[in-house]
Design an enzyme around this catalytic site. Structure first.
Site, PDB file in Angstrom:
ATOM      1  N   GLU A  57      17.338 -73.997  66.122  1.00  0.00           N
ATOM      2  CA  GLU A  57      16.699 -73.307  67.534  1.00  0.00           C
ATOM      3  C   GLU A  57      15.722 -73.519  67.597  1.00  0.00           C
ATOM      4  OE1 GLU A  57      14.530 -70.029  65.483  1.00  0.00           O
ATOM      5  OE2 GLU A  57      16.212 -69.068  64.378  1.00  0.00           O
TER       6      GLU A  57
ATOM      7  N   ASP B 224      15.081 -82.773  48.218  1.00  0.00           N
ATOM      8  CA  ASP B 224      15.134 -83.481  47.496  1.00  0.00           C
ATOM      9  C   ASP B 224      15.890 -82.055  46.402  1.00  0.00           C
ATOM     10  OD1 ASP B 224      13.467 -85.227  45.474  1.00  0.00           O
ATOM     11  OD2 ASP B 224      12.603 -83.179  44.596  1.00  0.00           O
TER      12      ASP B 224
HETATM   13  C1  GLC Z   1      13.714 -87.152  43.372  1.00  0.00           C
HETATM   14  C2  GLC Z   1      12.336 -87.507  44.041  1.00  0.00           C
HETATM   15  C3  GLC Z   1      12.001 -87.938  42.234  1.00  0.00           C
HETATM   16  C4  GLC Z   1      11.626 -86.518  42.030  1.00  0.00           C
HETATM   17  C5  GLC Z   1      12.800 -86.079  41.540  1.00  0.00           C
HETATM   18  C6  GLC Z   1      12.385 -84.883  41.117  1.00  0.00           C
HETATM   19  O1  GLC Z   1      14.825 -87.475  42.412  1.00  0.00           O
HETATM   20  O2  GLC Z   1      13.784 -88.380  45.488  1.00  0.00           O
HETATM   21  O3  GLC Z   1      11.134 -88.730  42.909  1.00  0.00           O
HETATM   22  O4  GLC Z   1      11.530 -87.089  41.003  1.00  0.00           O
HETATM   23  O5  GLC Z   1      13.852 -85.087  43.161  1.00  0.00           O
HETATM   24  O6  GLC Z   1      11.735 -83.772  42.008  1.00  0.00           O
END
Ligand code: GLC
Length: 543
Positions: free
Chosen positions: A258, A205
């Site tokens: 790994e 993310d």
């Molecule tokens: C990413 C996720 C989104 C979230 C953001 C903050 O873009 O896909 O849904 O709100 O990160 O974590």
């Protein structure tokens, strides 16, 4: 042709499960892991290779689980670790790989580390794990700089003793300090925790956000990730795509390597241009990055051809496969986006009172767009419900909205709830078969009954059967692994050869001619009586 198990990720079709909205096992209106496990055979029947699950970790759910309070457990909303193990085992038994979501840019404000940071003194080791600063102005009452949160408003929040902490997203999502060795060590341990449980990869993310420019130089533009770019001529954003992020991913790659099998890292990085994004998928870093430039391209032949070429060239230059995606939990579903004449992204969402899409046009184009995507070389991502042709829920009453963007933007951005509504399985069951009760954490529109899986299974021409046929033919003809050669066509037509197939999408009027002897094996809509391809239709043919 390479077998589909060698470097499986290079051509995999990966299905995104949004756990809150896929299947509810216990009837509380919230999807859960037992619900997912029970429905996995659907994904095997559909023909995908892997699933990616959005976060299911303990979380106060201020950002639908992207605010993680404990990275090594499961939120009771979704089950427990035993349920996660069962889900992974069942997926593997069905020959599906499992990718989980890792959120390293920020924790929840309820994470033990952030609680400890609030309880500790300015300058303490506890505060060092986040980004705390003194404010500006005579009594430090002004935020340390003018950075804006992606969800609206200032990216800084003041705490009781007067210091401020950075949150590029919601106020409940404090950014971690990736300059701090303890943070790096913790995430290595988290990776190993899930690798040891058998997961096949991680979707990372906000992968472009971890490192901030050292001086936290001011930057006056609105923070945007979902397809927004700063105005032309603006200096590069000091919070996104800093060179320092790559060292982190090199370390992670070495750890994944790994492990037995090919475990993968996928970057969610809203970075342009394509060669900048390709740095995330160099041979010693991640395996894939989402191709958001493709997702945000307009429904028009020339821009589509250009983005296909430029992203394949940029990834090819570093030896990485290109990925393709049309929908996910952060954007308006493509069956709706494409239902506006301008096919614009409407990244701030759609609600009551906004111009509404042409649903028929949207679905017609979405089916054509999907067949085009599934023929391209590389790996493709599907978002739950798109195999049903599901549109965005564009008329959710505002009082039900849960996306933090709605409140933080002062009700100017509807946000992302419209693509997150629980999906329909059975037309006549409570909650359309989402769960055993009629509860649903976001209201399901009445039209959901028309899209339910049981209305489409074994129905010739349904969107579900179109996806299923496409995935079967994709595997049979080695699409995804074959190269692409463009053919000369009229301006509004895209046509290429890949493997032993010809793929043609007609984006304009009039209907497009097919070469003599072309034998159509799949079409997103019927052809004209004399065998030509109408507007907004894709075909796959043997030649
Ligand atoms: C990413 C996720 C989104 C979230 C953001 C903050 O873009 O896909 O849904 O709100 O990160 O974590």
């Amino acid at each position: 042709m390479p077998s589909r198990t060698d470097h499986w990720w290079r051509s995999a079709v990966i299905y995104q499960i949004y756990p809150r909205s896929f299947a509810d096992g216990n009837g509380d209106g919230m999807g859960d892991l037992p619900g997912i496990t029970a429905r996995l055979p659907h994904l095997r029947d559909l023909g995908v290779d892997a699933v990616w699950l959005s976060p299911f970790y303990p979380s106060p759910q201020h950002d639908a689980g992207y605010d993680v309070a404990d990275y090594r457990a499961v939120d009771p909303l979704f089950g427990d670790l035993g349920d996660a193990d069962k889900m992974i085992a069942e997926a593997h038994a069905l020959a599906l790989k499992v990718i989980v979501d890792l959120v390293p840019n920020h924790t929840s404000h309820e994470h033990a580390w952030f609680r400890a940071a609030l309880a500790a003194e300015p300058g303490s080791a506890e505060r060092e794990r986040y980004i705390f600063r003194d404010g500006r102005g005579p009594d430090g009452g002004e935020p340390p700089n003018g950075w804006q949160s992606v969800f609206g408003g200032s990216a800084w929040e003041r705490v009781a003793d007067g210091q401020w902490y950075l949150h590029l997203f919601d106020v409940s999502q404090p950014d971690l300090n990736w300059g701090c060795p303890a943070v790096r060590a913790e995430f290595v341990a988290i990776l190993r925790f899930w690798l040891d449980r058998g997961v096949d990869g991680f979707r990372i993310d906000v992968a472009h956000g971890l490192i901030k420019e050292e001086t936290l130089a001011d930057w006056e533009y609105a923070g945007e990730i979902l397809g927004g770019l700063p105005p032309e001529g603006a200096p590069p954003p000091p919070m996104w795509d800093q060179d320092g992020v790559h060292e982190v991913y090199q370390q992670w790659r070495a750890i994944l390597d790994e492990y037995e099998g090919e475990r993968i890292l996928v970057a969610e990085a809203w970075v342009q241009p394509a060669d900048r994004l390709a740095r995330y998928v160099r041979p010693d870093e991640m395996h894939q990055a989402f191709n958001f430039e493709y997702l945000t391209a307009p429904w028009s032949a020339d821009p589509l051809r250009k983005v296909i070429d430029s992203t394949m060239a940029a990834n090819g230059a570093v030896g990485a496969p290109t990925t393709w995606v049309l929908s996910n939990h952060d954007v308006v579903r493509h069956a709706t986006r494409l239902g506006y004449p301008d096919s614009e992204n409407r990244r701030h969402g759609i609600g009551i009172g906004d111009p509404q899409p042409d649903v028929g046009l949207g679905l017609r184009r979405a089916r054509a767009a999907t067949l085009l995507m599934l023929a391209l070389p590389g790996s493709a991502y599907l978002y739950q419900g798109e195999e049903l042709g599901l549109p965005e829920a564009t008329e959710i009453p505002d009082e039900y909205r849960q996306d933090p963007a709605w409140e933080r933007s002062g009700h100017t951005e509807r946000g992302r709830d419209g693509c997150r509504v629980p999906i329909p399985w059975e037309a006549d069951a409570p909650s359309y078969g989402f769960g055993p009760s009629d509860a649903s954490w976001l209201p399901q529109p009445a039209v959901w009954s028309e899209y339910a899986l049981d209305r489409q299974r074994d129905v010739a021409g349904s969107t579900y059967e179109l996806y299923r046929s496409a995935l079967r033919l994709r595997a049979r003809h080695g699409l995804g692994t074959a190269a692409l050669t463009w053919l000369d066509t009229p301006a509004d037509v895209l046509a290429f050869r890949t493997g032993d197939l010809l793929v043609l999408t007609n984006l304009g009027d009039p209907a497009a001619e097919l070469p003599l002897h072309a034998r159509v094996v799949l079409a997103s809509e019927p052809l004209t009586e004399d065998g030509r391809v109408p507007q907004d239709v894709t075909i796959w043919a043997r030649v």
